[in-house]
Design an enzyme around this catalytic site. Structure first.
Site, short mmCIF file in Angstrom:
data_model
loop_
_atom_site.label_atom_id
_atom_site.label_comp_id
_atom_site.label_asym_id
_atom_site.label_seq_id
_atom_site.Cartn_x
_atom_site.Cartn_y
_atom_site.Cartn_z
N GLY A 70 0.90 -3.27 -1.99
CA GLY A 70 0.13 -2.06 -2.30
C GLY A 70 -1.05 -1.93 -1.36
N SER A 71 -2.04 -1.16 -1.79
CA SER A 71 -3.18 -0.87 -0.92
C SER A 71 -4.07 -2.09 -0.76
CB SER A 71 -3.98 0.28 -1.52
OG SER A 71 -4.42 -0.11 -2.81
N GLY A 111 -4.99 -4.78 -3.64
CA GLY A 111 -4.56 -6.12 -3.25
C GLY A 111 -5.72 -7.11 -3.22
N GLU A 138 1.01 -8.15 0.44
CA GLU A 138 1.59 -7.25 1.45
C GLU A 138 0.85 -5.93 1.33
OE1 GLU A 138 3.93 -7.99 3.62
OE2 GLU A 138 4.80 -9.83 2.84
N CYS A 146 4.14 1.60 5.06
CA CYS A 146 3.06 0.68 5.42
C CYS A 146 3.05 0.46 6.92
CB CYS A 146 3.22 -0.65 4.68
SG CYS A 146 4.89 -1.29 4.78
P1 NAD Z 1 -1.52 0.92 -4.97
O1 NAD Z 1 -2.38 -0.18 -4.51
O2 NAD Z 1 -2.16 2.13 -5.54
O3 NAD Z 1 -0.51 0.40 -6.11
C1 NAD Z 1 0.35 -0.70 -5.88
C2 NAD Z 1 0.76 -1.31 -7.21
O4 NAD Z 1 -0.39 -1.88 -7.83
C3 NAD Z 1 1.31 -0.31 -8.22
O5 NAD Z 1 2.39 -0.88 -8.91
C4 NAD Z 1 0.14 -0.08 -9.15
O6 NAD Z 1 0.53 0.33 -10.44
C5 NAD Z 1 -0.45 -1.47 -9.18
N1 NAD Z 1 -1.85 -1.56 -9.62
C6 NAD Z 1 -2.82 -0.62 -9.54
N2 NAD Z 1 -3.97 -1.11 -10.06
C7 NAD Z 1 -3.72 -2.38 -10.44
C8 NAD Z 1 -4.51 -3.42 -11.02
N3 NAD Z 1 -5.79 -3.26 -11.32
N4 NAD Z 1 -3.90 -4.60 -11.27
C9 NAD Z 1 -2.61 -4.80 -10.95
N5 NAD Z 1 -1.81 -3.86 -10.40
C10 NAD Z 1 -2.37 -2.67 -10.15
O7 NAD Z 1 -0.56 1.31 -3.74
P2 NAD Z 1 0.46 2.54 -3.63
O8 NAD Z 1 -0.30 3.80 -3.46
O9 NAD Z 1 1.50 2.47 -4.69
O10 NAD Z 1 1.20 2.18 -2.25
C11 NAD Z 1 0.72 2.50 -0.98
C12 NAD Z 1 0.02 1.33 -0.35
O11 NAD Z 1 0.87 0.18 -0.31
C13 NAD Z 1 -0.35 1.59 1.10
O12 NAD Z 1 -1.61 1.06 1.35
C14 NAD Z 1 0.73 0.85 1.88
O13 NAD Z 1 0.37 0.51 3.19
C15 NAD Z 1 0.92 -0.35 1.01
N6 NAD Z 1 2.22 -0.98 1.25
C16 NAD Z 1 2.25 -2.16 1.93
C17 NAD Z 1 3.47 -2.75 2.23
C18 NAD Z 1 3.56 -4.04 3.00
O14 NAD Z 1 4.61 -4.66 2.96
N7 NAD Z 1 2.51 -4.47 3.68
C19 NAD Z 1 4.67 -2.13 1.82
C20 NAD Z 1 4.59 -0.93 1.11
C21 NAD Z 1 3.35 -0.36 0.84
#
Ligand code: NAD
Length: 511
Positions: free
Chosen positions: A246-247, A251, A268, A302
């Site tokens: 995630g972001s 993260g 990631e 990503c």
């Molecule tokens: P996000 O960080 O908003 O959410 C990711 C996950 O975290 C979701 O399942 C969300 O419900 C969960 N989440 C949110 N708050 C949380 C908390 N407090 N505790 C635990 N879990 C929580 O990201 P997004 O908008 O879904 O995805 C886009 C981001 O992910 C971009 O920054 C992208 O670059 C990144 N990404 C990285 C990779 C990689 O492999 N490096 C791959 C795909 C996406």
């Protein structure tokens, strides 16, 4: 225009989905209730696709208990057998590839070939996992003591928590879970609530195989709010490893929570990927690589190309040609033939895109193309902005198709611009000059986890270890030896002699 409701109904019939679906699986599907649910809304046109129920505290507790129990049995089954089960899952995904891919397109807005590609990635990692199941090697070292054997072995770790982002709604789960299950772990998956339907569709197929093979519940699914389910997973000592995608912002929070309890994490996180185009590149290849990297998945990968650094000698020619590719690219419903750029995931993402375009211009950027919505809904024009080195917005990841273009004169300058961001996921250089290539691959070169020569920053294969450096989190998933993160390493010393000689010549003489 494709009738999305008709496509939805046909696909639902084939996959056994309904208007209201349970979002919780822990060996069995927990009954759907309206009390706690999420709505799956298609970014294509705002159609409501389905409702998915979300986990309550009691569902969470029960699920962790169940996968912890399943771990004991599963970790004791031979790895090649585990691999053969994952292969069966891949075989089943082959049968349902088209339907699952369509769900991904409808829910995440990926164009048809990318939706299908996402399922292909699951299939590929499953077949990779089967091969891996016979290759979980440890090393044997020469012991300094007589009649001693020294070796290391890899032991299954326990239940693994997998939290995934919206933009790879199924593939990232399989990168983690297929490898984790092959090495003997069980897993619980918390998907992004924006793509809850895909998680249910995938688990419907996978759970059938589990049932047919009379397996313990090796894979569980817990849909629910990140702050509730995800947070709980991060804090839960029964889950030794959290794999989070995630972001950077979320993260960082998750990584801190897990490390506070001295757990393991695979992070990631976001990228801010750059392509360098030198005067020694094949311009046709560079144009296609950059255009794909910047526009595919509407800039919501990503690994999307967010910055391009172009040699001054070809700067204007390259950008003029790139602009004309942008002008001709088809934007629209991902279910339509020929469309290459689909919608952003939601209205919030459109707002973020517009805000970034505005900020970039305020910071001195020059809009070369795009910068505005395309028709109504979540569609935007892919955008090129001429940028100056040091513009703060170019150091951020805006999850939208915005490409910042920079001009350079020396390779040192190009590399400086390339590396001058907090993130370190993917990178590319387009060149036919071996010296430029090697500079890019040297310690002074790309500081990213992924480095590409003459191909796009986006579109990794499953065979390599995937992940990035710096704020991207340092995790590695998928191929190569990424499996080691899902096991614990144990160094074993075995004495088969008649005395207890000590290492380093230490004496401890007792009668
Ligand atoms: P996000 O960080 O908003 O959410 C990711 C996950 O975290 C979701 O399942 C969300 O419900 C969960 N989440 C949110 N708050 C949380 C908390 N407090 N505790 C635990 N879990 C929580 O990201 P997004 O908008 O879904 O995805 C886009 C981001 O992910 C971009 O920054 C992208 O670059 C990144 N990404 C990285 C990779 C990689 O492999 N490096 C791959 C795909 C996406």
């Amino acid at each position: 225009m494709t009738d999305i409701k008709r496509v939805r109904d046909e696909t639902f019939r084939k996959l056994g989905l309904q208007e209201k679906n349970s979002g919780i699986f822990n060996g069995k599907w927990i009954d759907y209730t309206d009390d706690g649910r999420t709505e799956s809304i298609s970014p294509i046109d705002g159609t409501s696709l389905a409702f998915i129920s979300t986990a309550k505290e009691s569902d969470y507790e029960k699920t962790i208990e169940i996968i912890s129990k399943a771990f004991t049995e599963w970790s004791e089954t031979p790895a090649p057998y585990r691999g053969s089960i994952i292969k069966k899952m891949s075989d089943r995904l082959v049968e349902y590839k088209e339907d699952l891919g369509r769900i991904v397109s409808m829910e995440a807005g990926k164009v048809t070939s990318e939706g299908q590609g996402e399922i292909q990635e699951m299939i590929d990692i499953g077949y990779f996992a089967q091969g891996l199941s016979r290759q979980l090697y440890g090393l044997t070292m020469a012991s300094e003591r007589p009649m001693h054997r020294l070796f290391e072995q890899y032991v299954p770790l326990g239940p693994v928590g997998i939290i995934t982002a919206f933009n790879f709604p199924s593939a990232v789960w399989s990168w983690n879970s297929f490898i984790a299950a092959t090495v003997g772990d069980t897993t619980v998956w918390k998907p992004s609530s924006k793509v809850a339907l895909t998680s249910v569709a995938v688990m419907k197929i996978i759970s059938k195989v589990m049932e047919e093979e009379s397996l313990p519940p090796i894979f569980a699914l817990l849909n629910g709010n990140g702050k509730v389910v995800g947070e709980r997973m991060a804090n839960d000592r029964r889950i030794p490893l959290i794999s989070f995608t995630g972001s950077v912002k979320t993260g960082r929070h998750i990584g801190t929570r897990v490390s506070e309890r001295l757990g393991k994490s695979i992070l990631e996180l976001g990228g801010n990927n750059c392509a360098i185009v030198t005067q020694n590149s094949d311009m046709k290849i560079a144009l296609k690589g950059v255009a794909f990297g910047a526009m595919a998945t509407a800039g919501q990968r990503c690994t999307s190309t967010r910055r391009v650094v172009i040699n001054e000698k070809i700067y204007s020619e390259f950008l003029n040609k790139l602009k004309s590719i942008y002008e001709n690219v088809k934007i629209g419903s991902p279910l339509e033939n020929g469309v290459l750029v689909g919608p952003l995931i939601d209205n919030e993402a459109v707002k973020n895109y517009l805000a970034a375009v505005k900020t970039a211009q305020e910071q001195g950027g020059k809009l070369l193309y795009g910068g505005k919505p395309h028709n109504s809904g979540n569609y935007v024009l892919p955008t090129i902005i001429e940028a100056k080195e040091g513009m703060p917005i170019t150091r951020e990841e805006t999850f939208a198709p915005i490409l910042y273009a920079f001009k350079y004169s020396t390779m040192e300058e190009a590399m400086r611009i390339h590396n001058d961001v907090p993130q370190g996921l993917s990178s590319s250089i387009f060149t036919n000059d071996i010296r430029e290539e090697e500079f890019f691959l040297s310690a002074r070169g790309s500081d990213c986890g992924i480095a590409n020569i003459n191909t796009s920053t986006a579109g990794a294969e499953i065979g390599g270890a995937f992940g990035g450096e710096k704020d991207t989190g340092g995790g590695r998933e998928s191929g190569s030896d990424a499996w080691k993160s899902y096991m614990r390493r144990q160094t074993v010393t075995k004495n088969f002699g008649t005395d207890v000689p000590l290492s380093q010549g230490v004496r401890f003489n007792i009668e």
